[in-house]
Scaffold this active site. Structure first.
Site, PDB file in Angstrom:
ATOM      1  N   ASP A   1      62.824 114.951 -23.620  1.00 26.05           N
ATOM      2  CA  ASP A   1      62.301 116.245 -23.191  1.00 26.05           C
ATOM      3  C   ASP A   1      63.235 117.292 -23.798  1.00 26.05           C
ATOM      4  O   ASP A   1      64.450 117.091 -23.834  1.00 26.05           O
ATOM      5  CB  ASP A   1      62.296 116.332 -21.665  1.00 26.05           C
ATOM      6  CG  ASP A   1      61.382 117.436 -21.141  1.00 26.05           C
ATOM      7  OD1 ASP A   1      60.866 118.217 -21.958  1.00 26.05           O
ATOM      8  OD2 ASP A   1      61.196 117.529 -19.914  1.00 26.05           O
TER       9      ASP A   1
ATOM     10  N   CYS B   1      66.030 118.929 -21.364  1.00 30.55           N
ATOM     11  CA  CYS B   1      66.869 118.000 -20.599  1.00 30.55           C
ATOM     12  C   CYS B   1      68.299 118.065 -21.142  1.00 30.55           C
ATOM     13  O   CYS B   1      68.532 117.843 -22.337  1.00 30.55           O
ATOM     14  CB  CYS B   1      66.287 116.590 -20.718  1.00 30.55           C
ATOM     15  SG  CYS B   1      67.444 115.234 -20.582  1.00 30.55           S
TER      16      CYS B   1
END
Length: 242
Positions: free
Chosen positions: A127, A130
């Site tokens: 992601d 993240c």
């Protein structure tokens, strides 16, 4: 895929009478699972190494075990003890299945950072926002230097309608995916783009494989490493899993 938490309760409550007439274990087990979760993607059903127990291979690598009549289901690990050693048969089979699934993904659907002469590869469900994904990405050059190819798949942690999913789509839709990934992981803005992309498919695969957070690192042999690992340790793990 996050396996249904109520699967065992529901399976045990399922009427045994309707299964009594089933001739083949495959038919009985599929009928039970259809009643429990109609959309469950079953890849195959076969006898397990344990007599009387059947192994249910789900798409994405996860496994269940079932009795021949489908009345009993087990969600957990099957160990074999031989010559004083314990072998986790479930983990081994799941890793092999996940490796096959990952290897079947076309490279054009990934974002890949590769050295000139890769010795092995890792596949990372990632992601863009993240923190530990960003930390791992900052060490991609070191992983490449050690002969490890890094292949990214998308896993928007907040779901497909989230800002993270839109950012991942923009990376995958960029003309230069590597450059877009570098900017996104450095918290730099990138143009918002839309195109036919594999984000939803990869997110679903991650769920089926049991990904619960990012980064989720899959070694070449299908072993999953949940969470960040420093480049030296990760490279050692990756090279040993060739």
């Amino acid at each position: 895929m996050r396996l249904f938490p109520a699967v065992l309760t529901a399976a045990l409550a399922f009427s045994a009478a309707s299964l009594a007439l089933a001739i083949e274990p495959d038919q009985a087990i599929r009928e039970t699972l259809r009643q429990v979760q109609p959309d469950l993607a079953i890849e195959s059903i076969a006898e397990s190494p344990m007599n009387g127990l059947y192994q249910v291979q789900l798409d994405g690598g996860r496994q269940l075990y079932a009795s021949a009549d489908g009345q009993f289901l087990i969600q957990g690990y099957l160990f074999q003890f031989k010559d004083g050693q314990a072998s986790n048969l479930t983990e081994k089979a799941q890793s092999e299945a996940l490796a096959r699934t990952i290897d079947a993904i076309p490279e054009k659907e990934m974002v890949i950072f590769a050295p000139k002469l890769p010795k092995t590869h890792i596949t990372v469900f990632t992601d863009t926002d993240c923190g530990y994904c960003q930390k791992l990405h900052s060490e991609v050059a070191e992983l490449n230097r050690r002969g490890v190819e890094v292949r990214y798949l998308a896993f928007p942690r907040q779901g497909l309608g989230s800002p993270g999913a839109k950012a991942l789509a923009s990376v995958w839709c960029a003309k230069d995916r590597q450059a877009a990934m570098n900017k996104a992981k450095a918290r730099e803005s990138i143009p918002e783009l839309q195109c036919d992309n594999p984000i939803a498919k990869q997110y679903e695969l991650g769920q089926m494989a049991g990904v619960q957070g990012t980064p989720a690192i899959i070694l070449a042999n299908g072993q999953m490493i949940p969470g960040y690992q420093p480049a030296p340790q990760l490279a050692e793990l990756a090279l040993s899993a060739r």
